[in-house]
Design an enzyme around this catalytic site. Structure first.
Site, PDB file in Angstrom:
ATOM      1  N   GLU A 101       0.500  -1.189  -0.068  1.00 38.50           N
ATOM      2  CA  GLU A 101      -0.032   0.243  -0.082  1.00 38.50           C
ATOM      3  C   GLU A 101       0.528   1.362   0.278  1.00 38.50           C
ATOM      4  O   GLU A 101       1.748   1.270   0.789  1.00 38.50           O
ATOM      5  CB  GLU A 101      -1.071  -0.252   1.441  1.00 38.50           C
ATOM      6  N   CYS A 144       3.413   8.297   1.551  1.00 39.20           N
ATOM      7  CA  CYS A 144       4.106   7.822   2.448  1.00 39.20           C
ATOM      8  C   CYS A 144       4.321   5.738   1.586  1.00 39.20           C
ATOM      9  O   CYS A 144       3.336   5.994   1.133  1.00 39.20           O
ATOM     10  CB  CYS A 144       3.112   6.883   3.367  1.00 39.20           C
ATOM     11  N   CYS A 187       6.417  -6.972   6.931  1.00 43.00           N
ATOM     12  CA  CYS A 187       7.572  -6.626   7.986  1.00 43.00           C
ATOM     13  C   CYS A 187       8.079  -7.705   8.904  1.00 43.00           C
ATOM     14  O   CYS A 187       7.152  -8.150   9.270  1.00 43.00           O
ATOM     15  CB  CYS A 187       6.909  -5.651   8.625  1.00 43.00           C
ATOM     16  N   CYS A 213       6.391  -5.105  15.871  1.00 39.59           N
ATOM     17  CA  CYS A 213       6.087  -4.468  17.142  1.00 39.59           C
ATOM     18  C   CYS A 213       5.034  -4.600  17.001  1.00 39.59           C
ATOM     19  O   CYS A 213       4.407  -4.410  16.137  1.00 39.59           O
ATOM     20  CB  CYS A 213       6.070  -2.717  15.987  1.00 39.59           C
ATOM     21  N   CYS A 268       1.781  -2.853  15.747  1.00 41.91           N
ATOM     22  CA  CYS A 268       1.599  -1.958  14.489  1.00 41.91           C
ATOM     23  C   CYS A 268       1.006  -3.585  13.392  1.00 41.91           C
ATOM     24  O   CYS A 268       0.825  -4.795  13.395  1.00 41.91           O
ATOM     25  CB  CYS A 268       3.100  -2.448  13.605  1.00 41.91           C
ATOM     26  N   CYS A 323      -1.009   5.593   9.830  1.00 40.12           N
ATOM     27  CA  CYS A 323       0.033   4.958  10.414  1.00 40.12           C
ATOM     28  C   CYS A 323      -0.314   3.333  10.831  1.00 40.12           C
ATOM     29  O   CYS A 323      -1.402   3.191  12.114  1.00 40.12           O
ATOM     30  CB  CYS A 323       0.850   5.171  11.553  1.00 40.12           C
TER      31      CYS A 323
HETATM   32  N1  SAH Z   1       9.537   0.474  10.521  1.00 38.92           N
HETATM   33  C1  SAH Z   1       9.331   1.866  10.048  1.00 38.92           C
HETATM   34  C2  SAH Z   1       8.796   2.227   9.165  1.00 38.92           C
HETATM   35  C3  SAH Z   1       7.103   2.018   8.943  1.00 38.92           C
HETATM   36  S1  SAH Z   1       5.879   2.349  10.426  1.00 38.92           S
HETATM   37  C4  SAH Z   1      10.006   2.305  11.553  1.00 38.92           C
HETATM   38  O1  SAH Z   1       8.964   1.247  12.461  1.00 38.92           O
HETATM   39  O2  SAH Z   1      10.121   3.053  11.773  1.00 38.92           O
HETATM   40  C5  SAH Z   1       6.280   3.920  10.168  1.00 38.92           C
HETATM   41  C6  SAH Z   1       5.408   4.386  11.358  1.00 38.92           C
HETATM   42  O3  SAH Z   1       3.828   4.082  12.648  1.00 38.92           O
HETATM   43  C7  SAH Z   1       6.166   4.352  12.864  1.00 38.92           C
HETATM   44  O4  SAH Z   1       6.875   5.271  13.840  1.00 38.92           O
HETATM   45  C8  SAH Z   1       5.214   3.448  13.200  1.00 38.92           C
HETATM   46  O5  SAH Z   1       5.974   3.265  14.958  1.00 38.92           O
HETATM   47  C9  SAH Z   1       3.734   3.989  13.567  1.00 38.92           C
HETATM   48  N2  SAH Z   1       3.061   3.198  13.799  1.00 38.92           N
HETATM   49  C10 SAH Z   1       2.724   1.380  13.287  1.00 38.92           C
HETATM   50  N3  SAH Z   1       1.984   1.273  13.465  1.00 38.92           N
HETATM   51  C11 SAH Z   1       0.761   2.529  13.799  1.00 38.92           C
HETATM   52  C12 SAH Z   1      -0.800   1.986  14.496  1.00 38.92           C
HETATM   53  N4  SAH Z   1      -1.243   1.254  15.136  1.00 38.92           N
HETATM   54  N5  SAH Z   1      -0.835   3.441  14.972  1.00 38.92           N
HETATM   55  C13 SAH Z   1      -0.182   4.565  15.083  1.00 38.92           C
HETATM   56  N6  SAH Z   1       1.422   4.598  14.298  1.00 38.92           N
HETATM   57  C14 SAH Z   1       1.478   3.444  13.684  1.00 38.92           C
END
Ligand code: SAH
Length: 375
Positions: free
Chosen positions: A103, A116, A123, A127, A130, A346
């Protein structure tokens, strides 16, 4: 030597020209007996004119055009779905090779337009907050598939909606797909290609420490670090790569990034999770951690997704948290949630991942077990 006698294929397979940055393209042309400056001409056709038909590239010699037609392609991801949110955010689902889908999201604002983009199919990091992580991991995207997202969006949006900023905050961890990410970023910055300022291209990382040092050496774009916790115990849980590269190592790497940063500071992202990392104590710990670190803080309200274990902090908790940081002199913004009605916010990007890591299986089993325990 005549052109025709020199033009031997570099590889027997067809080369996708979007896989090369300027340096790679110049080397490619040299190998086939062409002048390296052809690289600049080709980049302008591909990225500035958005042309993929070699016949239209009129300042390339006829024999070179014939060679390119026979041995090269310009393959971009295919749009399988386009959704436009009520706030103007656009989400595309793009089909990549092998049936994977990722996406890409365009966020229009008054003075800028941010794209974006994704760096991997799924991934490999886990985390806990996410949704991409829940999808597991399939593979790295190629350079062509990364820059192809910008190509597709630019061509699709046309002249009205200009993409001024690119953030690598879609699916995947860009620094675990280092070489392809750097080549794609080179194309974003290259004046012969997209020519975006290095202040306006941001790589977001969860904190892959050795790759942060390597990045500073080869490419001085803006970097954002997904921090999410100010102590190792909590960060180990939320961002498990912290177990490998704990906060003291991460903060040292951040200082190195700042030294090379085009803006002289680093951005941190901090997702606001109700009762998990959003208390006054957490905010004070963050202030202590970031003492002497030139930075900006971006608080991200948590975006829920199916089966997520967390809730977003309340607006007043976010405001209190922001005030603690602000009073300590840390420039802090709260990210506006965009494109929520089309699941483009995000952490809501899920694509369609043929999971090789078996994380989807493991999570499903864990859910079944916890249901049978609580039931
Ligand atoms: N792997 C990279 C980039 C992808 S995530 C990283 O970790 O930075 C991009 C941003 O969105 C990151 O800061 C991540 O922590 C945040 N993110 C992921 N899941 C989220 C969610 N459910 N709500 C809000 N932010 C989220």
């Amino acid at each position: 030597m005549t052109m025709n006698s020199v033009l031997e294929p570099v590889n027997s397979h067809t080369d996708n020209l979007l896989d090369f940055d300027k340096k790679g393209l110049a080397a490619y042309f040299e190998k086939i007996g062409e002048k390296p400056f052809r690289a600049k001409q080709l980049l302008k056709w591909l990225y500035q004119a958005g042309v993929s038909d070699f016949d239209e590239m009129t300042d390339l010699s006829k024999s070179l055009r014939t060679y390119l037609k026979e041995h090269c392609t310009v393959s971009v991801p295919e749009i399988v779905l386009e959704k436009v949110a009520s706030d103007g955010t656009v989400k595309w689902i793009l089909r990549m090779a092998c049936g994977n889908r990722v996406e890409t999201v365009f966020i229009p604002e008054e003075k800028r337009g941010t794209l974006c983009i994704s760096s991997q199919v799924g991934c490999a990091l886990a985390c806990t907050f996410c949704s991409t992580a829940q999808q597991g991991f399939n593979r790295n995207l190629t350079t062509a598939e990364i820059i192809g997202q910008l190509w597709v969006a630019t061509n699709r949006l046309g002249a009205d909606s200009r993409i001024t900023n690119v953030v690598m905050m879609g699916m995947g961890e860009p620094l675990l797909n280092f070489d392809n990410t750097v080549k794609a970023v080179n194309l974003m910055l290259d004046d012969c290609a997209y020519g975006i300022s290095k202040r306006r291209v941001t790589i977001s990382t969860s904190g892959v420490v050795p790759a942060m040092y390597r990045l500073s050496e080869v490419c001085d774009v803006s970097v954002a670090v997904s921090l999410h916790a100010a102590n190792d115990v909590l960060r180990d849980e939320l961002v498990p790569i912290n177990q490998k590269y704990p906060l003291d190592q991460l903060m040292e790497a951040c200082q190195d990034v700042i030294k090379h940063s085009p803006r002289g500071f680093i951005t941190f992202e901090y997702v606001m999770l109700d009762g998990v990392n959003d208390t006054f104590t957490d905010a004070r710990a963050l202030v202590r951690l970031l003492k002497n670190v030139p930075c900006k803080m971006n608080l991200i309200p948590f975006n829920p997704f199916p089966n997520s274990e967390y809730k977003c902090s309340s607006p007043s908790a976010i405001e209190k948290f922001r005030n603690v940081l602000h009073k300590a002199g840390i420039v802090t913004t709260v990210r506006k949630t965009r494109g929520e009605d089309i699941d483009a916010a995000c952490g809501q990007l899920v694509g369609q991942v043929k999971d090789k890591s078996r994380r989807q299986d493991k999570l499903a089993k864990r859910r079944v077990n916890s249901q049978s325990v609580s039931g």
